[in-house]
Design an enzyme around this catalytic site. Structure first.
Site, PDB file in Angstrom:
ATOM      1  N   SER A   1     -10.112  21.176 -20.833  1.00  0.00           N
ATOM      2  CA  SER A   1     -10.826  21.526 -22.055  1.00  0.00           C
ATOM      3  C   SER A   1     -11.226  23.007 -22.051  1.00  0.00           C
ATOM      4  CB  SER A   1     -12.041  20.607 -22.214  1.00  0.00           C
ATOM      5  OG  SER A   1     -12.590  20.695 -23.513  1.00  0.00           O
TER       6      SER A   1
ATOM      7  N   HIS B   1      -9.514  12.514 -24.865  1.00  0.00           N
ATOM      8  CA  HIS B   1      -9.769  13.819 -24.257  1.00  0.00           C
ATOM      9  C   HIS B   1     -10.498  13.619 -22.938  1.00  0.00           C
ATOM     10  CE1 HIS B   1     -10.475  18.165 -24.371  1.00  0.00           C
ATOM     11  NE2 HIS B   1     -11.737  17.960 -24.074  1.00  0.00           N
TER      12      HIS B   1
END
Length: 416
Positions: free
Chosen positions: A255, A396
């Site tokens: 990320s 994610h």
């Protein structure tokens, strides 16, 4: 003051256009050819590309990430503890503090290092964690972070401080037993040691003494630059530790830390390879391909991540004189892995793949094979060689599947 800034960000965020998830609604765009210089000259050799690298680095520094200060902070390394029977006796666990000797009141950068006992001087994955070193393992000997942490609804972080219940809260992202069993070491630290992740975090972090934003320059470095800088400082220490082979250090991030890992690897060629997991906008994804998160969304939600100049592209990504495929190309000829998740459309998985694919001509200059196909692969079907890519099912996150691919990649490209 912090609450006021956050309210202002929420207002800006609410005013931003709805994200686009429709391929047919992506506006036309043209990607710069990585093998053509700003003056229009075509690059045909690796030597010519090496001459182009400083130009691209300067562009990304002044337009996106901010200029990393050249000044070096004096530091000393203090080994806090050594456990020779960690992870059920399979690993050595060390805890080391990097202390900034000129600024004794500045928080130290606390490294947690796991090294397999069965391998002499193994390669080492270098990356930051999100919740403190205690969060990647339940081993009680790991020091509980005392730094600012984002509160959690489950009560494991209260009043921005970790509780004992926070131990191992993100251990699924760091499958230590698997990594150690494959003959790799891991060096991690909490990214908030360098700068807490909020707009006023710089006031208690590295930027309070090194390149503070008080001059309000358009190319001031920001948090992503600080975290990238911190990965290099971890590598500085690892070069002094005889337990690992720092020449085979792999910069890894997920990320926002995937963005930082790419910027660290682009600037610091000591990293033998770079892995960016779901790094999205400002990371591996193409900015001109308006899909999912955009520059505008990024800068309104996280104004402390990128340099002020980047905000001038909020509503006009087409005006960027470059795109993220050129950042990825700065890793060449070193191995690069870009990973996506099917459930993370916000990060534009297809844009991440297309960006990685665009590096092939640069790697070819060095006789290296990159992605090798224009076809976006199905889930769980990695493609590429020196540059590799996969998309997996799920959200994610960093999953065991991701690590299995990273380790296989490292076996082929780094360990040898």
């Amino acid at each position: 003051m912090l609450s006021g800034l956050l309210c202002h960000q929420v207002t800006l965020y609410a005013q931003a256009p709805e994200p686009n998830y429709d391929e047919t609604k992506i506006p036309p765009y043209t990607l710069p050819d990585p093998l053509v210089t700003q003056s229009g000259k075509r690059i045909t050799t690796a030597r010519q590309w090496e001459s182009q690298r400083p130009v691209l680095l300067k562009q990304f520094a002044t337009q996106v990430y901010g200029v990393t200060p050249e000044r070096r902070l004096a530091a000393r390394y203090e080994v806090k503890s050594v456990d020779s029977s960690a992870l059920g006796g399979t690993a050595i666990r060390k805890q080391i503090s990097i202390i900034w000797t000129e600024y004794p009141n500045l928080p130290s950068l606390d490294i947690l290092l796991f090294v397999p006992k069965s391998v002499k001087k193994p390669p080492v994955f270098v990356g930051f964690n999100y919740m403190g070193n205690h969060s990647i393992s339940t081993e009680p000997g790991i020091a509980l972070s005392t730094r600012w942490l984002p509160n959690r609804p489950d009560g494991k972080v209260i009043n921005n401080r970790a509780t004992e219940a926070a131990r191992g809260v993100q251990q699924s992202r760091w499958p230590l037993e698997l990594i150690i069993s494959k003959g790799y070491s891991v060096a991690t630290a909490y990214y908030g040691d360098l700068e807490p992740d909020h707009p006023e975090g710089w006031k208690t972090g590295i930027r309070s003494v090194l390149g503070p934003p008080t001059a309000q320059k358009s190319d001031d470095w920001q948090a992503i630059g600080v975290w990238a800088w911190g990965m290099s400082r971890m590598l500085d220490y690892l070069e002094t530790d005889g337990l690992v082979d720092a020449r085979r250090a792999i910069a890894l991030g997920h990320s926002r830390q995937g963005k930082a890992a790419l910027w660290a690897g682009a600037q610091d060629t000591r990293f033998a390879a770079v892995i960016a997991n779901e790094s999205g906008e400002g990371g591996a994804a193409l900015s001109k391909r308006v899909f999912g998160e955009t520059i505008l969304r990024l800068n309104t939600s996280f104004p402390h991540w990128f340099c002020p100049q980047y905000q001038t592209y909020n509503n006009r990504p087409e005006a960027l004189p470059f795109d993220q495929h050129q950042l990825l190309a700065l890793i060449a000829p070193r191995p690069l892995y870009v990973a996506s998740a099917q459930g993370d459309q916000w990060a534009d998985p297809k844009g991440e793949f297309m960006s990685a694919r665009q590096t092939d001509p640069v790697y070819k200059l060095y006789g290296k094979k990159g992605i090798g196909t224009n076809d976006w692969p199905p889930v769980h079907t990695p493609v590429g060689e020196t540059v590799r890519y996969h998309i997996r099912a799920g959200e994610h996150d960093v999953k065991r599947y991701d690590w299995e691919q990273f380790l296989d990649f490292a076996d082929r490209q780094v360990k040898k």
